[in-house]
Design a protein around this motif. Structure first.
Motif, PDB file in Angstrom:
ATOM      1  N   PRO A 140       0.833  -1.209   0.000  1.00  0.00           N
ATOM      2  CA  PRO A 140       0.000   0.000   0.000  1.00  0.00           C
ATOM      3  C   PRO A 140       0.866   1.256   0.000  1.00  0.00           C
ATOM      4  O   PRO A 140       1.125   1.872   1.030  1.00  0.00           O
ATOM      5  CB  PRO A 140      -0.798  -0.127   1.311  1.00  0.00           C
ATOM      6  N   LYS A 141       1.307   1.666  -1.193  1.00  0.00           N
ATOM      7  CA  LYS A 141       2.282   2.747  -1.296  1.00  0.00           C
ATOM      8  C   LYS A 141       1.711   4.074  -0.806  1.00  0.00           C
ATOM      9  O   LYS A 141       2.399   4.852  -0.163  1.00  0.00           O
ATOM     10  CB  LYS A 141       2.745   2.877  -2.745  1.00  0.00           C
ATOM     11  N   VAL A 142       0.445   4.353  -1.136  1.00  0.00           N
ATOM     12  CA  VAL A 142      -0.127   5.630  -0.735  1.00  0.00           C
ATOM     13  C   VAL A 142      -0.178   5.727   0.779  1.00  0.00           C
ATOM     14  O   VAL A 142       0.219   6.718   1.377  1.00  0.00           O
ATOM     15  CB  VAL A 142      -1.542   5.792  -1.339  1.00  0.00           C
ATOM     16  N   GLN A 143      -0.630   4.635   1.422  1.00  0.00           N
ATOM     17  CA  GLN A 143      -0.666   4.621   2.878  1.00  0.00           C
ATOM     18  C   GLN A 143       0.732   4.757   3.454  1.00  0.00           C
ATOM     19  O   GLN A 143       0.952   5.445   4.449  1.00  0.00           O
ATOM     20  CB  GLN A 143      -1.328   3.325   3.358  1.00  0.00           C
ATOM     21  N   GLY A 144       1.706   4.089   2.817  1.00  0.00           N
ATOM     22  CA  GLY A 144       3.078   4.174   3.290  1.00  0.00           C
ATOM     23  C   GLY A 144       3.622   5.580   3.199  1.00  0.00           C
ATOM     24  O   GLY A 144       4.294   6.067   4.117  1.00  0.00           O
ATOM     25  N   LEU A 145       3.336   6.272   2.091  1.00  0.00           N
ATOM     26  CA  LEU A 145       3.802   7.639   1.938  1.00  0.00           C
ATOM     27  C   LEU A 145       3.160   8.551   2.970  1.00  0.00           C
ATOM     28  O   LEU A 145       3.807   9.446   3.522  1.00  0.00           O
ATOM     29  CB  LEU A 145       3.491   8.134   0.521  1.00  0.00           C
ATOM     30  N   ARG A 146       1.895   8.334   3.239  1.00  0.00           N
ATOM     31  CA  ARG A 146       1.219   9.159   4.240  1.00  0.00           C
ATOM     32  C   ARG A 146       1.823   8.952   5.617  1.00  0.00           C
ATOM     33  O   ARG A 146       2.047   9.900   6.359  1.00  0.00           O
ATOM     34  CB  ARG A 146      -0.284   8.817   4.265  1.00  0.00           C
ATOM     35  N   GLU A 147       2.087   7.681   5.963  1.00  0.00           N
ATOM     36  CA  GLU A 147       2.666   7.421   7.277  1.00  0.00           C
ATOM     37  C   GLU A 147       4.081   7.955   7.370  1.00  0.00           C
ATOM     38  O   GLU A 147       4.497   8.459   8.414  1.00  0.00           O
ATOM     39  CB  GLU A 147       2.638   5.918   7.586  1.00  0.00           C
ATOM     40  N   THR A 148       4.845   7.880   6.272  1.00  0.00           N
ATOM     41  CA  THR A 148       6.181   8.460   6.266  1.00  0.00           C
ATOM     42  C   THR A 148       6.103   9.954   6.540  1.00  0.00           C
ATOM     43  O   THR A 148       6.915  10.511   7.290  1.00  0.00           O
ATOM     44  CB  THR A 148       6.867   8.203   4.914  1.00  0.00           C
ATOM     45  N   SER A 149       5.124  10.609   5.946  1.00  0.00           N
ATOM     46  CA  SER A 149       4.932  12.039   6.184  1.00  0.00           C
ATOM     47  C   SER A 149       4.586  12.302   7.648  1.00  0.00           C
ATOM     48  O   SER A 149       5.078  13.259   8.250  1.00  0.00           O
ATOM     49  CB  SER A 149       3.818  12.565   5.275  1.00  0.00           C
ATOM     50  N   ARG A 150       3.763  11.432   8.226  1.00  0.00           N
ATOM     51  CA  ARG A 150       3.409  11.593   9.643  1.00  0.00           C
ATOM     52  C   ARG A 150       4.632  11.418  10.536  1.00  0.00           C
ATOM     53  O   ARG A 150       4.811  12.154  11.507  1.00  0.00           O
ATOM     54  CB  ARG A 150       2.326  10.576  10.029  1.00  0.00           C
ATOM     55  N   VAL A 151       5.456  10.425  10.212  1.00  0.00           N
ATOM     56  CA  VAL A 151       6.669  10.191  11.007  1.00  0.00           C
ATOM     57  C   VAL A 151       7.567  11.421  10.988  1.00  0.00           C
ATOM     58  O   VAL A 151       8.083  11.855  12.029  1.00  0.00           O
ATOM     59  CB  VAL A 151       7.423   8.955  10.473  1.00  0.00           C
ATOM     60  N   HIS A 152       7.755  12.001   9.809  1.00  0.00           N
ATOM     61  CA  HIS A 152       8.578  13.211   9.715  1.00  0.00           C
ATOM     62  C   HIS A 152       7.939  14.367  10.479  1.00  0.00           C
ATOM     63  O   HIS A 152       8.642  15.173  11.098  1.00  0.00           O
ATOM     64  CB  HIS A 152       8.785  13.588   8.252  1.00  0.00           C
ATOM     65  N   SER A 153       6.615  14.466  10.440  1.00  0.00           N
ATOM     66  CA  SER A 153       5.930  15.536  11.171  1.00  0.00           C
ATOM     67  C   SER A 153       6.154  15.404  12.670  1.00  0.00           C
ATOM     68  O   SER A 153       6.419  16.391  13.357  1.00  0.00           O
ATOM     69  CB  SER A 153       4.429  15.508  10.857  1.00  0.00           C
ATOM     70  N   CYS A 154       6.060  14.165  13.168  1.00  0.00           N
ATOM     71  CA  CYS A 154       6.272  13.943  14.607  1.00  0.00           C
ATOM     72  C   CYS A 154       7.686  14.345  15.009  1.00  0.00           C
ATOM     73  O   CYS A 154       7.894  14.986  16.058  1.00  0.00           O
ATOM     74  CB  CYS A 154       6.025  12.476  14.941  1.00  0.00           C
ATOM     75  N   HIS A 155       8.661  13.955  14.189  1.00  0.00           N
ATOM     76  CA  HIS A 155      10.056  14.283  14.473  1.00  0.00           C
ATOM     77  C   HIS A 155      10.273  15.793  14.423  1.00  0.00           C
ATOM     78  O   HIS A 155      10.915  16.381  15.318  1.00  0.00           O
ATOM     79  CB  HIS A 155      10.950  13.578  13.458  1.00  0.00           C
ATOM     80  N   ASN A 156       9.718  16.446  13.421  1.00  0.00           N
ATOM     81  CA  ASN A 156       9.903  17.893  13.277  1.00  0.00           C
ATOM     82  C   ASN A 156       9.187  18.664  14.376  1.00  0.00           C
ATOM     83  O   ASN A 156       9.669  19.712  14.823  1.00  0.00           O
ATOM     84  CB  ASN A 156       9.408  18.349  11.899  1.00  0.00           C
ATOM     85  N   ASN A 157       8.014  18.176  14.808  1.00  0.00           N
ATOM     86  CA  ASN A 157       7.322  18.826  15.919  1.00  0.00           C
ATOM     87  C   ASN A 157       8.201  18.861  17.159  1.00  0.00           C
ATOM     88  O   ASN A 157       8.335  19.896  17.822  1.00  0.00           O
ATOM     89  CB  ASN A 157       6.023  18.082  16.235  1.00  0.00           C
ATOM     90  N   LEU A 158       8.783  17.720  17.480  1.00  0.00           N
ATOM     91  CA  LEU A 158       9.635  17.649  18.669  1.00  0.00           C
ATOM     92  C   LEU A 158      10.870  18.524  18.507  1.00  0.00           C
ATOM     93  O   LEU A 158      11.341  19.147  19.462  1.00  0.00           O
ATOM     94  CB  LEU A 158      10.030  16.196  18.930  1.00  0.00           C
ATOM     95  N   ARG A 159      11.397  18.596  17.300  1.00  0.00           N
ATOM     96  CA  ARG A 159      12.559  19.452  17.050  1.00  0.00           C
ATOM     97  C   ARG A 159      12.202  20.925  17.284  1.00  0.00           C
ATOM     98  O   ARG A 159      12.974  21.680  17.876  1.00  0.00           O
ATOM     99  CB  ARG A 159      13.060  19.244  15.619  1.00  0.00           C
ATOM    100  N   GLN A 160      11.019  21.342  16.839  1.00  0.00           N
ATOM    101  CA  GLN A 160      10.607  22.730  17.026  1.00  0.00           C
ATOM    102  C   GLN A 160      10.345  23.046  18.491  1.00  0.00           C
ATOM    103  O   GLN A 160      10.672  24.137  18.970  1.00  0.00           O
ATOM    104  CB  GLN A 160       9.361  23.012  16.186  1.00  0.00           C
ATOM    105  N   ILE A 161       9.746  22.097  19.205  1.00  0.00           N
ATOM    106  CA  ILE A 161       9.518  22.302  20.639  1.00  0.00           C
ATOM    107  C   ILE A 161      10.850  22.406  21.366  1.00  0.00           C
ATOM    108  O   ILE A 161      11.034  23.257  22.252  1.00  0.00           O
ATOM    109  CB  ILE A 161       8.671  21.157  21.220  1.00  0.00           C
ATOM    110  N   SER A 162      11.795  21.537  20.994  1.00  0.00           N
ATOM    111  CA  SER A 162      13.127  21.580  21.600  1.00  0.00           C
ATOM    112  C   SER A 162      13.803  22.918  21.328  1.00  0.00           C
ATOM    113  O   SER A 162      14.427  23.506  22.223  1.00  0.00           O
ATOM    114  CB  SER A 162      13.974  20.424  21.056  1.00  0.00           C
ATOM    115  N   LEU A 163      13.680  23.419  20.094  1.00  0.00           N
ATOM    116  CA  LEU A 163      14.258  24.722  19.755  1.00  0.00           C
ATOM    117  C   LEU A 163      13.593  25.827  20.570  1.00  0.00           C
ATOM    118  O   LEU A 163      14.270  26.753  21.046  1.00  0.00           O
ATOM    119  CB  LEU A 163      14.091  24.982  18.260  1.00  0.00           C
TER     120      LEU A 163
END
Length: 351
Positions: free
Chosen positions: A74-97
């Motif tokens: 399920p490539k579309v689902q995989g791409l969406r989840e990859t985007s979510r994973v990056h969002s979670c990581h970036n959220n924490l990075r912004q909070i840390s900053l």
């Protein structure tokens, strides 16, 4: 092929190796393809001229199988989840900053829990951090001398703050005030000082001391002055609270990476130096304790965290793939030996 015990054992071994390597249905399908090809060859229903052609055919089939494996995922689902994973990581990075910026201005972290003059809990450190992220408007309207659930703040506290939410956490839905990023509080942690810890008070290496951790399913509003205790975070890192773990690394990467790398449960954490890492779960208890303490004096060998954060090869799958390929080629060896015997026994070969 003759219907013998060795044939039955071979079929079951090939099926087992296929399922262990490619999964149940794809593994059975590939094993069936291999068996059909060898049945056609041994029964004389194919016009393959040499054994070499047969041996080249199977690797080509495996390559085709990998391509099909990519197509059926399920490539579309995989791409969406990859985007979510990056969002979670970036959220924490912004909070840390944002916390780093707060420290530069106030020379300390914000108090984990804002209190009034009588020591009554009012709101979370996440409220103070709003001034350095997307919530400046909310922060300017916030009545900081009143609790977060006071009518004066209640409407603001119910506002969804996207940067405090990890979209990979199923309970967190858009439009809710829940959060996924928590401080680890307690006398042994980086948030030990109730008035706000100064970074100089943290004796352990800042790049090895966890400041924030990601957790799922806790249903805690972002303004609520509740975070995780040392023991809560310790249970998450050591795998004793699997329901709180958000991510599975490698599950939605490319086919070859997904195939050869382990799919590892894990969480994102922010360290006191501002860096954000994915940590696989479970961690060794001594390592988890060393990462959570701010002045424990533990020494973590250089490169330990780098090795943890790098993708780990799935050696079990690599071994099972090797076994599958070898088993797929075994009938070719049998056929080659049979033809050699027939050639030596023929009258022409004898003369």
């Amino acid at each position: 092929m003759r219907f013998r015990l060795s044939t039955i054992l071979y079929v079951f071994a090939l099926l087992a190796a296929g399922m262990a390597t490619f999964g149940v249905w794809l593994g059975i399908g590939l094993a069936a393809v291999v068996l059909v090809i060898w049945w056609l060859i041994f029964s004389g229903r194919t016009k393959s001229s040499t054994i070499l052609q047969v041996l080249f055919l199977l690797p080509i089939l495996l390559i085709i199988a990998v391509i099909l494996f990519e197509l059926v995922m399920p490539k579309v689902q995989g791409l969406r989840e990859t985007s979510r994973v990056h969002s979670c990581h970036n959220n924490l990075r912004q909070i840390s900053l944002a916390l780093q910026l707060y420290c530069e201005k106030h020379q300390s972290l914000p108090p984990a829990v804002a209190t009034d003059s009588q020591g009554k809990s009012l709101s979370s450190w996440r409220v103070e951090t709003l001034a350095y992220i997307e919530g400046m408007t909310i922060w300017s309207q916030w009545q900081r001398d009143l609790p977060y659930d006071d009518p004066a703040n209640a409407a603001l506290a119910k506002t969804a703050i996207g940067i405090y939410q990890c979209p990979s956490d199923p309970p967190v839905r858009s439009g809710t005030p829940e959060c996924n990023y928590f401080a680890i509080i307690g006398p042994e942690t980086a948030w030990a000082n109730p008035k706000g810890t100064r970074l100089e008070e943290i004796g352990d290496l800042h790049k090895q001391t966890i400041l924030l951790i990601e957790a799922a399913g806790l249903n805690i509003p972002w303004a609520d002055p509740r975070d995780l205790s040392f023991q809560d975070a310790f249970k998450i890192l050591t795998g004793r609270s699997p329901e709180c773990v958000v991510h599975r690394r490698g599950e939605h990467s490319g086919t070859l990476r997904r195939f050869f790398n382990k799919q590892t449960l894990g969480v994102n954490v922010a360290f006191c130096d501002g860096t954000v890492r994915f940590l696989p779960i479970p961690l060794d208890e001594d390592l988890a304790r060393a990462l959570l303490t701010a002045n424990g004096g533990e020494v973590i060998p250089p490169g330990t965290l780098d090795r943890l954060t790098e993708p780990q090869l799935d050696y079990a799958r690599i071994y099972s793939l090797s076994v599958f390929v070898l088993l797929a080629l075994v009938p070719g060896v049998v056929l080659w030996r049979r033809r050699n015997r027939e050639h030596r026994a023929s009258p022409i070969a004898a003369t």
